[in-house]
Design a protein around this motif. Structure first.
Motif, PDB file in Angstrom:
ATOM      1  N   ILE A 101      -5.014   3.210   5.612  1.00  0.00           N
ATOM      2  CA  ILE A 101      -5.237   3.078   4.311  1.00  0.00           C
ATOM      3  C   ILE A 101      -6.556   3.785   3.882  1.00  0.00           C
TER       4      ILE A 101
ATOM      5  N   VAL B 152      -7.329   2.524  -4.615  1.00  0.00           N
ATOM      6  CA  VAL B 152      -8.174   2.163  -3.626  1.00  0.00           C
ATOM      7  C   VAL B 152      -9.383   3.100  -4.041  1.00  0.00           C
TER       8      VAL B 152
ATOM      9  N   SER C 139     -19.096  -2.881  -3.763  1.00  0.00           N
ATOM     10  CA  SER C 139     -18.178  -1.696  -3.943  1.00  0.00           C
ATOM     11  C   SER C 139     -19.048  -0.655  -4.306  1.00  0.00           C
TER      12      SER C 139
ATOM     13  N   GLU D 139      -9.187   5.898   0.655  1.00  0.00           N
ATOM     14  CA  GLU D 139      -9.581   5.849  -0.875  1.00  0.00           C
ATOM     15  C   GLU D 139      -8.542   6.921  -1.502  1.00  0.00           C
TER      16      GLU D 139
ATOM     17  N   ALA E  85      -7.406  -1.797   7.781  1.00  0.00           N
ATOM     18  CA  ALA E  85      -7.283  -0.700   7.050  1.00  0.00           C
ATOM     19  C   ALA E  85      -7.098   0.569   7.742  1.00  0.00           C
TER      20      ALA E  85
ATOM     21  N   PHE F  92       0.972  -1.104   0.013  1.00  0.00           N
ATOM     22  CA  PHE F  92      -0.125   0.092   0.041  1.00  0.00           C
ATOM     23  C   PHE F  92       0.635   1.211  -0.279  1.00  0.00           C
TER      24      PHE F  92
ATOM     25  N   ARG G 106     -15.245  -1.597   5.653  1.00  0.00           N
ATOM     26  CA  ARG G 106     -14.676  -2.269   7.041  1.00  0.00           C
ATOM     27  C   ARG G 106     -15.543  -3.279   7.713  1.00  0.00           C
TER      28      ARG G 106
ATOM     29  N   ASP H  44     -11.730  -6.448   6.286  1.00  0.00           N
ATOM     30  CA  ASP H  44     -12.020  -5.264   5.419  1.00  0.00           C
ATOM     31  C   ASP H  44     -11.969  -5.695   4.286  1.00  0.00           C
TER      32      ASP H  44
ATOM     33  N   ILE I 251     -13.630   0.936   0.411  1.00  0.00           N
ATOM     34  CA  ILE I 251     -12.847   0.303   1.551  1.00  0.00           C
ATOM     35  C   ILE I 251     -14.442  -0.166   2.335  1.00  0.00           C
TER      36      ILE I 251
ATOM     37  N   VAL J 163     -10.992  -4.244   0.582  1.00  0.00           N
ATOM     38  CA  VAL J 163     -10.508  -3.008  -0.194  1.00  0.00           C
ATOM     39  C   VAL J 163     -10.638  -3.205  -1.703  1.00  0.00           C
TER      40      VAL J 163
END
Length: 164
Positions: free
Chosen positions: A153, A116, A133, A155, A148, A45, A121, A106, A119, A108
């Motif tokens: 982490i 990304v 998504s 977007e 995440a 990442f 979670r 999570d 996410i 992703v």
């Protein structure tokens, strides 16, 4: 008349035997062999400054069977590991759920440019509610629930992955 009665008794006995066997099968817990992690590569990442946020070992889900099964039946996953679903095309991914999945995850979602885009979670174990998504994705990475956020982490972050 006696032949009919004997035939009826024989058929009734067979039906009773099959019913009893079927009831035994219903009450028996289904067990599966322990599924172990198989490292297929590594994933990194990166934030917008291209700094590495986290490095993971990944197992891939490419075939239809692998994608349908995912992390089902696994009791644990080490923190530095994940499963990367690789699809041929980028599109919305509405079909993820947690059926037979023992660990919180999570999800992703990653587009074809390795960014990304969403996410989801802390997906709950065994919950069959769809986890779609919010943007088209070519890849989906499953990691332990809460990581995440812990790894920061977001977007817009990027991923780089290398397959063995």
């Amino acid at each position: 008349m006696i032949k009919i009665l004997r035939s009826f008794t024989l058929v009734g006995g067979i039906v009773l035997l099959f019913t009893a066997c079927n009831e035994d099968a219903k009450n028996k817990p289904v067990t599966t062999a322990e599924i172990t992690f198989k490292k297929d590569g590594e994933l990194y990442f990166l934030n917008s400054e291209r700094d590495t946020l986290k490095q993971l070992e990944i197992e891939t889900a490419v075939s239809s069977y692998e994608q349908q099964t995912g992390l089902m039946y696994r009791k644990t996953m080490q923190e530095d590991r994940g499963m990367l679903f690789i699809y041929e095309e980028e599109r919305p991914r509405p079909n993820f759920y947690m059926k037979n999945t023992h660990i919180a995850l999570d999800l992703v979602y990653i587009n074809k440019n390795n960014k990304v885009v969403d996410i989801q979670r802390d997906a709950k174990p065994f919950d069959e509610t769809p986890i779609p998504s919010q943007a088209p994705a070519k890849y989906v990475l499953e990691i332990n629930g809460g990581l995440a956020k812990h790894w920061n982490i977001r977007e817009g972050d990027s991923v780089i992955f290398y397959l063995d």
